[in-house]
Write a protein that holds these residues in place. Structure first.
Motif, PDB file in Angstrom:
ATOM      1  N   GLU A  89      -7.838 -34.090  15.451  1.00  0.00           N
ATOM      2  CA  GLU A  89      -7.480 -34.637  16.758  1.00  0.00           C
ATOM      3  C   GLU A  89      -8.525 -35.639  17.236  1.00  0.00           C
ATOM      4  N   GLN A  90      -9.814 -35.340  16.996  1.00  0.00           N
ATOM      5  CA  GLN A  90     -10.872 -36.261  17.386  1.00  0.00           C
ATOM      6  C   GLN A  90     -10.752 -37.587  16.635  1.00  0.00           C
ATOM      7  N   LEU A  91     -10.439 -37.508  15.337  1.00  0.00           N
ATOM      8  CA  LEU A  91     -10.259 -38.726  14.546  1.00  0.00           C
ATOM      9  C   LEU A  91      -9.073 -39.535  15.050  1.00  0.00           C
ATOM     10  N   ALA A  92      -7.983 -38.851  15.419  1.00  0.00           N
ATOM     11  CA  ALA A  92      -6.811 -39.553  15.952  1.00  0.00           C
ATOM     12  C   ALA A  92      -7.134 -40.238  17.274  1.00  0.00           C
ATOM     13  N   ARG A  93      -7.931 -39.570  18.126  1.00  0.00           N
ATOM     14  CA  ARG A  93      -8.318 -40.187  19.402  1.00  0.00           C
ATOM     15  C   ARG A  93      -9.170 -41.428  19.184  1.00  0.00           C
ATOM     16  N   ILE A  94     -10.085 -41.371  18.203  1.00  0.00           N
ATOM     17  CA  ILE A  94     -10.935 -42.523  17.918  1.00  0.00           C
ATOM     18  C   ILE A  94     -10.096 -43.703  17.441  1.00  0.00           C
ATOM     19  N   ARG A  95      -9.142 -43.436  16.547  1.00  0.00           N
ATOM     20  CA  ARG A  95      -8.282 -44.507  16.040  1.00  0.00           C
ATOM     21  C   ARG A  95      -7.430 -45.103  17.157  1.00  0.00           C
ATOM     22  N   ALA A  96      -6.905 -44.247  18.037  1.00  0.00           N
ATOM     23  CA  ALA A  96      -6.088 -44.745  19.151  1.00  0.00           C
ATOM     24  C   ALA A  96      -6.914 -45.614  20.092  1.00  0.00           C
ATOM     25  N   ALA A  97      -8.176 -45.198  20.339  1.00  0.00           N
ATOM     26  CA  ALA A  97      -9.041 -45.989  21.217  1.00  0.00           C
ATOM     27  C   ALA A  97      -9.356 -47.352  20.598  1.00  0.00           C
ATOM     28  N   GLY A 152      -8.957 -23.806  13.481  1.00  0.00           N
ATOM     29  CA  GLY A 152      -9.124 -24.506  14.757  1.00  0.00           C
ATOM     30  C   GLY A 152     -10.129 -25.633  14.665  1.00  0.00           C
ATOM     31  N   LYS A 153     -11.208 -25.423  13.915  1.00  0.00           N
ATOM     32  CA  LYS A 153     -12.208 -26.475  13.759  1.00  0.00           C
ATOM     33  C   LYS A 153     -11.632 -27.675  13.013  1.00  0.00           C
ATOM     34  N   MET A 154     -10.858 -27.409  11.962  1.00  0.00           N
ATOM     35  CA  MET A 154     -10.231 -28.504  11.212  1.00  0.00           C
ATOM     36  C   MET A 154      -9.256 -29.274  12.096  1.00  0.00           C
ATOM     37  N   LYS A 155      -8.458 -28.547  12.895  1.00  0.00           N
ATOM     38  CA  LYS A 155      -7.504 -29.204  13.788  1.00  0.00           C
ATOM     39  C   LYS A 155      -8.230 -30.051  14.819  1.00  0.00           C
TER      40      LYS A 155
END
Length: 296
Positions: A146-154, A139-142
């Motif tokens: 997800e946090q990295l994907a949100r940063i890239r999308a922003a 869960g921590k890895m996931k």
């Protein structure tokens, strides 16, 4: 009398060792009951190792068989009668004793089941704890992914908004410049003695200059602010080499326009069918311009 298969299932359910059950049932033979099997298993469990128990059991059976054979061969009729009388004199087990023994064994079976259920519950709890520990790592890895994907999308969204703002500002600046030019021309035409002639001359000179000296921006883009028939304004970026007909197709795809249309570039330049086949750079629409949609 229950079969060995049924007894084995019951004893296994109570938590006894499978190997010990098989050995004790074989030793008891056809006399085996649930009560005698429980007694034998508990006695064997208290005695010690399985090997010592097996050796002791075999020796006892051999000694009893040898003793019975010797007694049968050497005993007289009187002795046999005495033994028969002693057996007959032995008091049979009463109903109350059998009921008490049955209740005792039922209580033992119940206790064994409780112990087995508690053990299974403890093992299930350990497995659940291990599963949750493993799940926390995944869960921590996931969550990090997800946090990295949100940063890239922003970041991508910020870049797109900045580009849109840059294009919009450029078009608005061009529109403001066109309005100022129109205002100056209108003021000059008021003082002119021949407004129509001056406008025609200006339009001719502007068109000629646009054809003779096409303007191609460095980035090769042409930004147009298109005013629709209903007053709505569309802003889009085209390739400077695209024809004016591409702008007309863009309008058809963005709004429900019926019939044939053309364009007018303020203050008074109208485009004809020949202009539709010319590139935007050759029509003086680059790097940015404002045009109105008109029906033909």
């Amino acid at each position: 009398m229950a079969s060995h298969t049924v007894l084995k299932e019951q004893l296994t359910e109570m938590g006894f060792d499978d190997r010990k059950i098989t050995r004790e049932l074989k030793r008891l033979g056809s006399k085996a009951t649930i009560e005698s099997a429980i007694e034998a298993l508990e006695l064997a469990q208290n005695r010690g190792s399985d090997d010592d128990e097996a050796a002791g059991g075999v020796g006892t059976d051999d000694e009893e068989m040898a003793s019975d054979k010797t007694t049968s061969t050497s005993a007289s009729d009187g002795q046999n009668n005495g033994e028969a009388g002693a057996a007959a004199a032995a008091a049979p087990e009463t109903e109350a004793e059998r009921e008490a023994k049955r209740l005792l064994y039922e209580e033992k079976i119940k206790q064994r089941r409780i112990e087995r259920a508690a053990k299974e519950k403890e093992e299930a709890l350990k497995r659940e704890v291990q599963r949750r520990q493993d799940g926390k790592g995944m869960g921590k890895m996931k969550e990090e992914l997800e946090q990295l994907a949100r940063i890239r999308a922003a970041e991508e969204m910020r870049r797109e908004k900045a580009e849109e703002k840059r294009v919009r500002d450029a078009v608005l600046q061009q529109i403001a410049a066109d309005r100022e030019e129109h205002r100056r021309r209108a003021a000059g035409e008021t003082n002119s003695t021949s407004t129509a002639a001056a406008a025609a001359t200006t339009a001719t000179v502007t068109a000629a200059a646009a054809v003779v000296t096409p303007t191609v921006p460095k980035d090769g883009k042409c930004r147009l602010a298109i005013r629709m028939l209903d007053g709505q304004q569309l802003i889009n970026e085209f390739d400077a080499r695209e024809q004016l007909s591409a702008v007309r197709v863009f309008v058809y795809t963005r709004a429900p326009v019926e019939g044939d249309i053309s364009f007018v570039m303020p203050p008074n330049r109208a485009f004809n069918d020949d202009d539709m086949e010319k590139p935007l750079s050759a029509l003086g629409l680059c790097p940015s311009a404002r045009v109105h949609v008109i029906k033909r």
